[in-house]
Write a protein that holds these residues in place. Structure first.
Motif, PDB file in Angstrom:
ATOM      1  N   ASP A  42     -19.898 -15.659 -29.768  1.00  0.00           N
ATOM      2  CA  ASP A  42     -18.953 -16.738 -29.442  1.00  0.00           C
ATOM      3  C   ASP A  42     -19.369 -18.027 -30.143  1.00  0.00           C
ATOM      4  N   PRO A  43     -18.613 -18.471 -31.152  1.00  0.00           N
ATOM      5  CA  PRO A  43     -18.977 -19.703 -31.861  1.00  0.00           C
ATOM      6  C   PRO A  43     -19.052 -20.915 -30.928  1.00  0.00           C
ATOM      7  N   GLY A  44     -18.175 -20.959 -29.919  1.00  0.00           N
ATOM      8  CA  GLY A  44     -18.129 -22.118 -29.046  1.00  0.00           C
ATOM      9  C   GLY A  44     -19.340 -22.264 -28.148  1.00  0.00           C
ATOM     10  N   THR A  45     -19.986 -21.156 -27.801  1.00  0.00           N
ATOM     11  CA  THR A  45     -21.154 -21.208 -26.935  1.00  0.00           C
ATOM     12  C   THR A  45     -22.439 -20.920 -27.709  1.00  0.00           C
ATOM     13  N   ASP A  46     -22.460 -19.798 -28.401  1.00  0.00           N
ATOM     14  CA  ASP A  46     -23.673 -19.407 -29.125  1.00  0.00           C
ATOM     15  C   ASP A  46     -23.953 -20.328 -30.307  1.00  0.00           C
ATOM     16  N   GLY A  47     -22.900 -20.916 -30.858  1.00  0.00           N
ATOM     17  CA  GLY A  47     -23.094 -21.853 -31.960  1.00  0.00           C
ATOM     18  C   GLY A  47     -23.800 -23.126 -31.547  1.00  0.00           C
ATOM     19  N   GLY A  48     -23.968 -23.346 -30.237  1.00  0.00           N
ATOM     20  CA  GLY A  48     -24.640 -24.543 -29.756  1.00  0.00           C
ATOM     21  C   GLY A  48     -26.082 -24.657 -30.178  1.00  0.00           C
ATOM     22  N   VAL A  49     -26.691 -23.546 -30.590  1.00  0.00           N
ATOM     23  CA  VAL A  49     -28.091 -23.598 -31.039  1.00  0.00           C
ATOM     24  C   VAL A  49     -28.248 -24.544 -32.227  1.00  0.00           C
ATOM     25  N   GLU A  50     -27.197 -24.720 -32.997  1.00  0.00           N
ATOM     26  CA  GLU A  50     -27.289 -25.582 -34.177  1.00  0.00           C
ATOM     27  C   GLU A  50     -27.489 -27.044 -33.801  1.00  0.00           C
ATOM     28  N   ALA A  51     -27.081 -27.426 -32.594  1.00  0.00           N
ATOM     29  CA  ALA A  51     -27.254 -28.811 -32.145  1.00  0.00           C
ATOM     30  C   ALA A  51     -28.724 -29.157 -31.904  1.00  0.00           C
ATOM     31  N   VAL A  52     -29.572 -28.134 -31.720  1.00  0.00           N
ATOM     32  CA  VAL A  52     -31.007 -28.388 -31.542  1.00  0.00           C
ATOM     33  C   VAL A  52     -31.777 -28.050 -32.819  1.00  0.00           C
ATOM     34  N   GLY A  53     -31.043 -27.824 -33.916  1.00  0.00           N
ATOM     35  CA  GLY A  53     -31.674 -27.561 -35.201  1.00  0.00           C
ATOM     36  C   GLY A  53     -31.897 -26.108 -35.517  1.00  0.00           C
ATOM     37  N   GLY A  54     -31.501 -25.217 -34.599  1.00  0.00           N
ATOM     38  CA  GLY A  54     -31.680 -23.792 -34.827  1.00  0.00           C
ATOM     39  C   GLY A  54     -30.570 -23.202 -35.678  1.00  0.00           C
ATOM     40  N   MET A  55     -30.616 -21.879 -35.845  1.00  0.00           N
ATOM     41  CA  MET A  55     -29.632 -21.177 -36.675  1.00  0.00           C
ATOM     42  C   MET A  55     -28.844 -20.194 -35.824  1.00  0.00           C
ATOM     43  N   ALA A  56     -27.537 -20.174 -35.999  1.00  0.00           N
ATOM     44  CA  ALA A  56     -26.680 -19.220 -35.306  1.00  0.00           C
ATOM     45  C   ALA A  56     -26.285 -18.097 -36.249  1.00  0.00           C
ATOM     46  N   LEU A  57     -26.475 -16.863 -35.813  1.00  0.00           N
ATOM     47  CA  LEU A  57     -25.919 -15.704 -36.502  1.00  0.00           C
ATOM     48  C   LEU A  57     -24.792 -15.184 -35.626  1.00  0.00           C
ATOM     49  N   LEU A  58     -23.551 -15.422 -36.054  1.00  0.00           N
ATOM     50  CA  LEU A  58     -22.385 -15.118 -35.240  1.00  0.00           C
ATOM     51  C   LEU A  58     -21.748 -13.811 -35.687  1.00  0.00           C
ATOM     52  N   LEU A  59     -21.390 -12.979 -34.734  1.00  0.00           N
ATOM     53  CA  LEU A  59     -20.884 -11.651 -35.047  1.00  0.00           C
ATOM     54  C   LEU A  59     -19.495 -11.673 -35.675  1.00  0.00           C
ATOM     55  N   GLU A  60     -18.849 -12.834 -35.676  1.00  0.00           N
ATOM     56  CA  GLU A  60     -17.584 -12.927 -36.416  1.00  0.00           C
ATOM     57  C   GLU A  60     -17.852 -13.094 -37.914  1.00  0.00           C
ATOM     58  N   GLU A  61     -19.104 -13.415 -38.258  1.00  0.00           N
ATOM     59  CA  GLU A  61     -19.471 -13.615 -39.660  1.00  0.00           C
ATOM     60  C   GLU A  61     -20.387 -12.517 -40.191  1.00  0.00           C
TER      61      GLU A  61
END
Length: 215
Positions: free
Chosen positions: A174-193
């Motif tokens: 879920d980009p809207g929830t799991d993508g939140g890691v980027e706000a703390v400088g982390g990296m999101a690997l999203l299953l839509e990508e």
């Protein structure tokens, strides 16, 4: 580098009630709790004023919803009813075990899951193809008090793994929830990508890039 995985919709598929209010009502009645005639409305109304990003445990919401209609009950009937209403059948998603195994080769691994139902994350893991020992930490929103994308849940997950938030890679659907890691400088690997089957290769690339930047 530490890696965290979303649970529901990422590592496992778990069935959920199509009508949560009705499912909770049925379990309340089994425990001799009077269900108000307008329960669907009571269930849908907000009853707890929580800070933005905070998780409201579903038993607390149900308890307040009953109280708003003048319903009293004994003991922890609301909690037991909620836990029973959300008791799932679980199927481990194809590629999930391989993705977690690949992450373990790179560093510590966690579950980082939104879930307002107590015990549900633990029950889901028990019914999946995973062992609790496959994860160095299990962080749920009902346990820590914050829901993704709130930065606090990702910061806690990183802390549990002993890594900086910027060194956390989070895998989710879920980009809207799991993508939140980027706000703390982390990296999101999203299953839509990237598919779950491709996560091991992506983690290998991220790890190689990390080592290269440190040379």
């Amino acid at each position: 580098m530490g890696v965290s995985f979303d649970l529901f919709g990422t590592l496992v598929d778990a069935d959920r009630p199509t009508d949560p209010a009705a499912a909770v009502a049925a379990e309340l009645e089994k425990r001799d709790v009077r269900v108000p005639d307008d329960w669907a409305d009571a269930y849908a109304e907000p009853h707890i004023d929580a800070p933005e990003g905070a998780e409201i445990p579903l038993p607390a919401h149900v308890s307040r919803a009953l109280a708003s209609r003048g319903v009293d009950y004994e003991g922890n009937a609301a909690r037991r009813a909620v836990v029973a209403a959300f008791d799932p059948d679980v199927e481990t998603r194809p590629g999930a075990r391989e993705a977690v195994a690949a992450a373990r080769e790179r560093g510590p691994v966690a579950i980082c899951s939104n879930c307002s139902v107590p015990e549900l994350v633990g029950r889901t893991l028990v019914r999946s193809a995973f062992d609790r020992d496959d994860f160095d930490a299990v962080v749920s929103s009902v346990g820590c008090g914050w829901r993704k994308p709130a930065p606090e849940i990702f910061e806690l997950t990183a802390d549990e793994l002993g890594v900086a938030p910027a060194d956390l890679v989070h895998v989710g659907d879920d980009p809207g929830t799991d993508g939140g890691v980027e706000a703390v400088g982390g990296m999101a690997l999203l299953l839509e990508e990237v598919s779950l089957a491709d996560v091991p290769d992506r983690l290998a690339t991220v790890s190689a890039d990390e080592h290269s930047s440190n040379d």
